[in-house]
Design a protein around this motif. Structure first.
Motif, short mmCIF file in Angstrom:
data_model
loop_
_atom_site.label_atom_id
_atom_site.label_comp_id
_atom_site.label_asym_id
_atom_site.label_seq_id
_atom_site.Cartn_x
_atom_site.Cartn_y
_atom_site.Cartn_z
N ILE A 79 0.69 -1.09 -0.08
CA ILE A 79 -0.02 0.09 -0.21
C ILE A 79 0.89 1.10 0.15
N LEU A 80 1.87 0.99 0.87
CA LEU A 80 2.70 2.26 0.79
C LEU A 80 3.54 2.45 -0.43
N CYS A 81 3.72 1.43 -1.00
CA CYS A 81 4.45 1.57 -2.37
C CYS A 81 3.59 1.89 -3.38
N SER A 82 2.30 1.49 -3.29
CA SER A 82 1.46 1.75 -4.48
C SER A 82 1.56 3.35 -4.72
N GLY A 83 1.59 4.04 -3.71
CA GLY A 83 1.34 5.51 -3.85
C GLY A 83 2.47 5.91 -4.54
N ILE A 103 -0.48 9.54 6.02
CA ILE A 103 -1.33 9.39 7.26
C ILE A 103 -1.11 7.97 7.88
N ILE A 104 -0.80 6.91 6.80
CA ILE A 104 -0.52 5.68 7.11
C ILE A 104 0.67 5.53 7.63
N VAL A 105 1.97 6.43 7.26
CA VAL A 105 2.99 6.11 7.63
C VAL A 105 2.92 6.82 9.24
N LEU A 106 2.39 7.92 9.11
CA LEU A 106 2.29 8.55 10.47
C LEU A 106 1.64 7.65 11.62
N ILE A 107 0.52 6.90 11.24
CA ILE A 107 0.16 6.28 12.16
C ILE A 107 0.93 4.94 12.57
N PHE A 108 1.68 4.57 11.50
CA PHE A 108 2.70 3.61 11.64
C PHE A 108 3.85 3.95 12.55
N ILE A 109 4.32 4.99 12.23
CA ILE A 109 5.50 5.80 12.95
C ILE A 109 5.14 6.06 14.30
N LEU A 110 4.24 6.66 14.73
CA LEU A 110 3.81 7.38 15.90
C LEU A 110 4.20 6.45 17.24
N PRO A 111 3.70 5.35 17.06
CA PRO A 111 3.95 4.68 18.28
C PRO A 111 5.44 4.41 18.91
N MET A 112 6.25 4.45 17.79
CA MET A 112 7.60 4.06 17.68
C MET A 112 8.46 5.34 18.51
N TRP A 113 7.74 6.21 18.48
CA TRP A 113 8.37 7.43 19.43
C TRP A 113 8.46 7.12 20.81
N MET A 114 7.25 6.23 21.24
CA MET A 114 7.38 5.91 22.48
C MET A 114 8.39 4.77 23.06
N ASN A 115 8.70 4.69 24.25
CA ASN A 115 9.61 3.74 24.70
C ASN A 115 8.78 2.48 24.91
N PHE A 116 9.78 1.42 24.23
CA PHE A 116 9.35 0.04 24.13
C PHE A 116 8.59 -0.56 25.43
N LEU A 117 9.31 -0.47 26.69
CA LEU A 117 8.75 -0.68 27.83
C LEU A 117 7.23 -0.16 28.03
N LEU A 118 7.26 1.14 27.91
CA LEU A 118 5.89 1.83 28.11
C LEU A 118 4.74 1.24 27.18
N ARG A 119 5.12 1.01 25.95
CA ARG A 119 4.08 0.47 25.27
C ARG A 119 3.70 -1.00 25.69
N THR A 120 4.53 -1.86 25.87
CA THR A 120 4.34 -3.14 26.47
C THR A 120 3.44 -3.25 27.81
N LEU A 121 3.80 -2.16 28.50
CA LEU A 121 3.08 -2.00 29.77
C LEU A 121 1.58 -1.37 29.52
N ALA A 122 1.49 -0.72 28.37
CA ALA A 122 0.22 -0.10 28.10
C ALA A 122 -0.89 -1.35 27.60
N TRP A 123 -0.15 -2.31 26.94
CA TRP A 123 -0.87 -3.59 26.39
C TRP A 123 -1.44 -4.23 27.71
N GLN A 124 -0.64 -4.11 28.56
CA GLN A 124 -0.93 -4.98 29.84
C GLN A 124 -2.28 -4.23 30.57
#
Lengths: 284, 353
Positions: A79-83, A103-124
């Motif tokens: 999808i990203l490429c077809s554009g 927008i797709i790229v942004l949605i995709f990249i946005l969570p990566m600005w957060m720390n890995f540990l915090l993201r996993t804790l958020a899932w908990q």
């Protein structure tokens, strides 16, 4: 001695201090016993039923999550490429398409600005019995989601955290395909399916292989995801090693098992190097 | 080319020289003391007050488990002056000749510490020469009274099938085995194969009922009502009950672990007198009180206990239990290298099952 080597000196010092010397220490501990005598017992300990079982579970879970990552990432990368391709070739080029892609790229990249540990804790917090998702489900009178502290939650955590490592190499190799090759295939009468299997897939194999490596290795060695989302009930090989250091204070056994794990990683890297001789895949 | 490597070498060495220089300049007017304590185990204000009053600079480091602390202390990469390990670890350090005898003349405030706690300390420090109690407590069951049928008084509830997926266990070898051994009426310091085997099988049998094996998270999960029953340290229990009044803490009738964390001074300590000044300061009733209020772990400082304003907490059976009312209370003992390995291997069998 030429200039290039000179410029490499800072990195050479860095890698000696923080990669080679620590690796040497791991090998020293892994191949000696308490008294400092040479032994292979720490490495062979992997064959004990408990260790072998946790290694199998780790291999299984990381394999499943790597496959899920691949099936999620490939269409996304397309999808990203077809554009991009349509912009290059002038087909369907429109501003809304580019914005859509951003927008797709942004949605995709946005969570990566957060720390890995915090993201996993958020899932908990999301998945818990009294967590956010279950509160919403209860409000809608739907049955509760019971995946926290099971292998499913661990797979979810792995896929969520490592997906970008799959998307980027696959995207890289997709974007490098010359659109004219695809046009030529179409001119010669290939249908969409044939274009995909005969052209796109073979040309992106290096990207897929390096994506698999980059997801499989961190998934195989993780101990945090299983600890936070598995409730300590599923012991991955990473957890076994971690507990040898933090709880059992048996550095020798911990290092010995790390060496075994390292062999799996090296094997994986050799496989990807064979498939990726000309360095087309790789690269983040 | 050689010149360049020389230059880099000189740069690196001068840099390290500079860094050590910085270390020296950080000395307080009366020198420094390097403290190694559990995480979140002191009110930071107490450290500031100590620095202000004595002019001794405190370098403060934290550890998560006794097992992380020990190799770091032995390796000597940092030479600590004061450490606060738990009972069995102090015993191990004494056996390995790593601790210095404390000069009690330099610590007049030691009179504030209740004698019964020194009596209890004799289980790991037989002559009371090496350690001064800082915190103590029990391990018990914390339960949510809205989620259980009847009041709980036994470890057996952790094997009750009605609480499937509602039980939180401690994720550490000794604490988990303590529960299983006490349930079967054995000593928690046993090295008897059949007793340990029984305990291991009990823990394996229990595993399917357990929601999660956690340590610090018992606190948050119990407060939010995620589980009905959890094994918890008494100090944490005081905090959780304050946050969620539905929670109740009990010491099970089969007995439990009475633990003590004490200040010790390593044999190789450089600033021994400053270390003693630090311990003396920590034994002062007002300081012990602010620490108790901050960390909520029971203080053995009887003078500080008397200063607690809140009547409910001063007489709280959780914070200051009358230990003579309970049977089968024990303190962990060091099991030796082989004993420790035996426990670790059995625990691993439980965890991978």
């Amino acid at each position: 001695m030429n200039k290039k080597k000179l410029l490499g000196t800072p990195y050479f010092i860095w890698s000696t201090l923080f990669i080679l010397i620590p690796l040497g220490i791991v090998f020293y501990y892994g191949l000696t016993d308490e008294s400092g005598a040479f032994t292979l017992n720490n490495v062979m300990a992997i064959s004990s039923p408990g260790h072998a079982k946790s290694l199998w579970i780790s291999l299984g879970l990381s394999l499943v999550s790597t496959l899920i990552c691949l099936f999620l990432a490939y269409p996304l990368a397309m999808i990203l490429c077809s554009g991009d391709h349509s912009l290059q070739t002038g087909f369907l080029s429109s501003k809304s398409n580019a914005a859509h892609k951003n927008i797709i790229v942004l949605i995709f990249i946005l969570p990566m600005w957060m720390n890995f540990l915090l993201r996993t804790l958020a899932w908990q917090t999301l998945l818990e019995k009294t967590g956010v998702i279950n509160n919403i489900l209860a409000f809608l009178h739907l049955p509760a989601l019971k995946i926290i502290n099971t292998p499913y939650a661990i797979i979810l955590g792995m896929v969520y955290n490592f997906l970008p490592f799959m998307v980027l190499p696959v995207y890289n190799s997709l974007i490098k395909i010359d659109p004219n090759v695809i046009h030529a295939a179409r001119d010669l009468g290939a249908n969409e399916f044939q274009v995909f299997t005969k052209i796109t897939l073979p040309l992106t194999t290096p990207g897929i292989i390096s994506g698999i490596t980059m997801v499989f290795i961190p998934a195989l060695t993780t101990f945090l995801i299983s600890k936070l989302l598995g409730g300590g009930k599923i012991l991955l090989i990473g957890n076994v090693i971690e507990e040898e250091f933090t709880q059992a204070s048996n550095w020798h056994l911990g290092s010995g098992l790390s060496i075994v794990l390292m062999m799996f990683i090296i094997f994986n890297m050799v496989v990807s190097a064979v498939f990726d001789k000309d360095g087309k895949g790789g690269t983040l | 080319m050689k010149k360049l490597y020389c230059l880099i070498f000189i740069l690196c060495s001068s840099l390290s020289f500079l860094l050590t220089g910085c270390g020296n300049s950080a000395f307080g007017e009366n020198g420094q003391v390097i403290v190694y304590n559990w995480g979140e185990y002191i009110d930071p204000m107490a450290i500031d007050m100590f620095e202000e009053e004595t002019g001794i600079k405190v370098i403060y480091e934290e550890f998560e488990t006794n097992e992380i602390m020990y190799p770091k202390m032995v390796s000597g990469s940092t030479v600590y002056d004061v450490i606060c390990p738990s009972d069995y670890m102090i015993q191990k350090m004494i056996e390995n000749d790593l601790l210095a005898e404390i000069n009690f003349d330099h610590i007049p405030n030691v009179v504030n510490i209740g004698t019964q706690y020194f009596e209890q300390s004799k289980e790991f420090d037989p002559e009371n020469k090496y350690s001064i109690p800082y915190c103590f407590g029990t391990v018990g069951i914390l339960y949510n009274k809205t989620m259980v049928k009847e009041p709980i008084d036994s470890w057996a509830v952790l094997w009750d099938e009605t609480y499937y997926d509602n039980i939180l266990m401690q994720d550490s070898v000794r604490d988990a085995f303590m529960v299983a051994l006490k349930l079967n009426g054995y000593s928690m310091n046993t090295l008897n194969q059949t007793e340990l085997e029984t305990a291991k099988n009990a823990l394996i049998q229990q595993k399917k009922l357990v929601q999660a094996y956690v340590i610090d998270q018992v606190r948050d999960k119990m407060i939010s009502g995620e589980a009905a029953i959890g094994v918890i340290y008494s100090g944490e229990a005081i905090y959780t009950i304050r946050e969620n009044p539905d929670l109740v803490y009990v010491i099970p009738k089969e007995g439990t672990n009475v633990w003590i964390d004490s200040w010790v001074i390593p044999k190789n300590a450089v600033n021994k007198e400053n270390a003693e000044a630090f311990i003396n300061f920590m034994c002062r009733p007002d300081i012990a009180l602010i620490n108790f209020e901050y960390i909520t772990y029971s203080t053995p400082n009887t003078a500080a206990q008397a200063l607690i304003e809140d009547n409910d907490i001063r007489t709280s059976p959780i914070a200051f239990p009358d230990l003579s009312l309970y049977k089968n209370l024990e303190t962990f003992q060091y099991l030796g290298v082989e004993g420790t390995e035996l426990y670790n291997n059995l625990w691993k069998e439980v965890k991978v099952y």
